[in-house]
Design a protein around this motif. Structure first.
Motif, PDB file in Angstrom:
ATOM      1  N   ASN A 200      86.938  33.269 -13.675  1.00 26.42           N
ATOM      2  CA  ASN A 200      86.192  32.948 -14.888  1.00 26.42           C
ATOM      3  C   ASN A 200      85.114  31.892 -14.678  1.00 26.42           C
ATOM      4  O   ASN A 200      84.545  31.402 -15.629  1.00 26.42           O
ATOM      5  N   ARG A 201      84.852  31.540 -13.463  1.00 21.81           N
ATOM      6  CA  ARG A 201      83.861  30.524 -13.141  1.00 21.81           C
ATOM      7  C   ARG A 201      82.454  31.017 -13.496  1.00 21.81           C
ATOM      8  O   ARG A 201      82.160  32.189 -13.439  1.00 21.81           O
ATOM      9  N   VAL A 202      81.604  30.088 -13.875  1.00 21.88           N
ATOM     10  CA  VAL A 202      80.221  30.408 -14.215  1.00 21.88           C
ATOM     11  C   VAL A 202      79.506  30.904 -12.956  1.00 21.88           C
ATOM     12  O   VAL A 202      79.710  30.361 -11.872  1.00 21.88           O
ATOM     13  N   PRO A 203      78.684  31.932 -13.070  1.00 24.75           N
ATOM     14  CA  PRO A 203      77.996  32.425 -11.871  1.00 24.75           C
ATOM     15  C   PRO A 203      76.989  31.406 -11.336  1.00 24.75           C
ATOM     16  O   PRO A 203      76.508  30.548 -12.079  1.00 24.75           O
ATOM     17  N   LEU A 204      76.699  31.546 -10.058  1.00 29.35           N
ATOM     18  CA  LEU A 204      75.681  30.711  -9.424  1.00 29.35           C
ATOM     19  C   LEU A 204      74.344  31.432  -9.494  1.00 29.35           C
ATOM     20  O   LEU A 204      74.287  32.660  -9.385  1.00 29.35           O
ATOM     21  N   TYR A 205      73.278  30.685  -9.644  1.00 27.97           N
ATOM     22  CA  TYR A 205      71.929  31.240  -9.606  1.00 27.97           C
ATOM     23  C   TYR A 205      71.375  31.029  -8.212  1.00 27.97           C
ATOM     24  O   TYR A 205      71.532  29.953  -7.633  1.00 27.97           O
ATOM     25  N   ALA A 206      70.717  32.058  -7.674  1.00 28.50           N
ATOM     26  CA  ALA A 206      70.210  31.933  -6.309  1.00 28.50           C
ATOM     27  C   ALA A 206      69.024  32.850  -6.051  1.00 28.50           C
ATOM     28  O   ALA A 206      68.975  33.983  -6.532  1.00 28.50           O
ATOM     29  N   VAL A 207      68.097  32.333  -5.277  1.00 25.72           N
ATOM     30  CA  VAL A 207      67.033  33.142  -4.694  1.00 25.72           C
ATOM     31  C   VAL A 207      67.582  33.582  -3.345  1.00 25.72           C
ATOM     32  O   VAL A 207      68.070  32.758  -2.566  1.00 25.72           O
ATOM     33  N   ILE A 208      67.528  34.879  -3.089  1.00 25.55           N
ATOM     34  CA  ILE A 208      68.101  35.427  -1.857  1.00 25.55           C
ATOM     35  C   ILE A 208      66.976  35.795  -0.901  1.00 25.55           C
ATOM     36  O   ILE A 208      66.138  36.648  -1.207  1.00 25.55           O
ATOM     37  N   ASP A 209      66.947  35.134   0.246  1.00 24.81           N
ATOM     38  CA  ASP A 209      65.936  35.409   1.260  1.00 24.81           C
ATOM     39  C   ASP A 209      66.132  36.829   1.797  1.00 24.81           C
ATOM     40  O   ASP A 209      67.258  37.330   1.882  1.00 24.81           O
ATOM     41  N   THR A 210      65.040  37.452   2.175  1.00 27.47           N
ATOM     42  CA  THR A 210      65.073  38.828   2.664  1.00 27.47           C
ATOM     43  C   THR A 210      66.019  38.996   3.845  1.00 27.47           C
ATOM     44  O   THR A 210      66.691  40.022   3.964  1.00 27.47           O
ATOM     45  N   ASN A 211      66.092  37.989   4.712  1.00 24.85           N
ATOM     46  CA  ASN A 211      66.951  38.128   5.899  1.00 24.85           C
ATOM     47  C   ASN A 211      68.426  38.286   5.528  1.00 24.85           C
ATOM     48  O   ASN A 211      69.183  38.900   6.266  1.00 24.85           O
ATOM     49  N   VAL A 212      68.829  37.783   4.380  1.00 22.70           N
ATOM     50  CA  VAL A 212      70.210  37.952   3.934  1.00 22.70           C
ATOM     51  C   VAL A 212      70.447  39.416   3.562  1.00 22.70           C
ATOM     52  O   VAL A 212      71.469  40.004   3.925  1.00 22.70           O
ATOM     53  N   LEU A 213      69.487  40.018   2.871  1.00 21.58           N
ATOM     54  CA  LEU A 213      69.595  41.438   2.525  1.00 21.58           C
ATOM     55  C   LEU A 213      69.617  42.317   3.772  1.00 21.58           C
ATOM     56  O   LEU A 213      70.420  43.239   3.870  1.00 21.58           O
ATOM     57  N   VAL A 214      68.730  42.020   4.714  1.00 22.82           N
ATOM     58  CA  VAL A 214      68.680  42.801   5.958  1.00 22.82           C
ATOM     59  C   VAL A 214      70.031  42.718   6.670  1.00 22.82           C
ATOM     60  O   VAL A 214      70.595  43.741   7.076  1.00 22.82           O
ATOM     61  N   SER A 215      70.564  41.515   6.799  1.00 26.04           N
ATOM     62  CA  SER A 215      71.855  41.339   7.468  1.00 26.04           C
ATOM     63  C   SER A 215      72.970  42.070   6.731  1.00 26.04           C
ATOM     64  O   SER A 215      73.866  42.644   7.358  1.00 26.04           O
ATOM     65  N   ALA A 216      72.924  42.055   5.403  1.00 27.38           N
ATOM     66  CA  ALA A 216      73.932  42.761   4.609  1.00 27.38           C
ATOM     67  C   ALA A 216      73.872  44.267   4.855  1.00 27.38           C
ATOM     68  O   ALA A 216      74.904  44.934   4.941  1.00 27.38           O
TER      69      ALA A 216
END
Length: 148
Positions: free
Chosen positions: A10-26
């Motif tokens: 039930n924790r409040v979500p975190l807000y984040a800008v996700i760098d492209t390299n994180v998406l590529v790695s995922a």
């Protein structure tokens, strides 16, 4: 009395800008920390912050022939970010950065931080000014998974 697991859910979500390299790695590695970060985003535990320039970079990089990512999978991922995320303009950044393409990620993070606590998640932490809100995928997982 609530259980620790219940509180974590039930924790409040975190807000984040996700760098492209994180998406590529995922995309590249299924059971990787970046993939877990993206899974948290899909689950609503991370609210992505973006602008048009970031979305354009996501599409451009993830569509590079060298990666061979299925076009449909790229569209699903980037469209999900737009659907569940918040669109926000960046601010003017005066800090020097090694890669000018990274400025937009930092600029949007700084802009969002004027409204709420926001992180910049990147695999290239050295490309950004040393700030507590510039974190690696591992660090964001640690924040998400630590007991309340």
């Amino acid at each position: 009395m609530k259980s620790m697991q219940h509180e974590k859910e039930n924790r409040v979500p975190l807000y984040a800008v996700i760098d492209t390299n994180v998406l590529v790695s995922a995309f590249l590695k299924e059971n990787s920390i970046p993939r877990f970060v993206i899974n948290y985003m899909y689950a609503g535990k991370i609210i992505p912050i973006y602008n048009e320039e970031i979305i354009s970079e996501y599409f451009a990089v993830l569509s590079r022939p060298k990666f061979c990512f299925p076009k449909e999978a790229v569209n699903i991922a980037v469209n999900a970010i737009q659907k569940i995320g918040l669109k926000m303009d960046g601010i003017n950044v005066l800090d020097p950065m090694p890669d000018p393409k990274d400025i937009v990620f930092y600029a949007v993070t700084l802009s969002a931080r004027k409204n709420f606590e926001t992180y910049l998640i990147t695999g290239n932490i050295k490309h950004f000014p040393m700030e507590t809100f510039v974190v690696t995928p591992r660090q964001i997982l640690d924040l998400l998974e630590k007991p309340i």
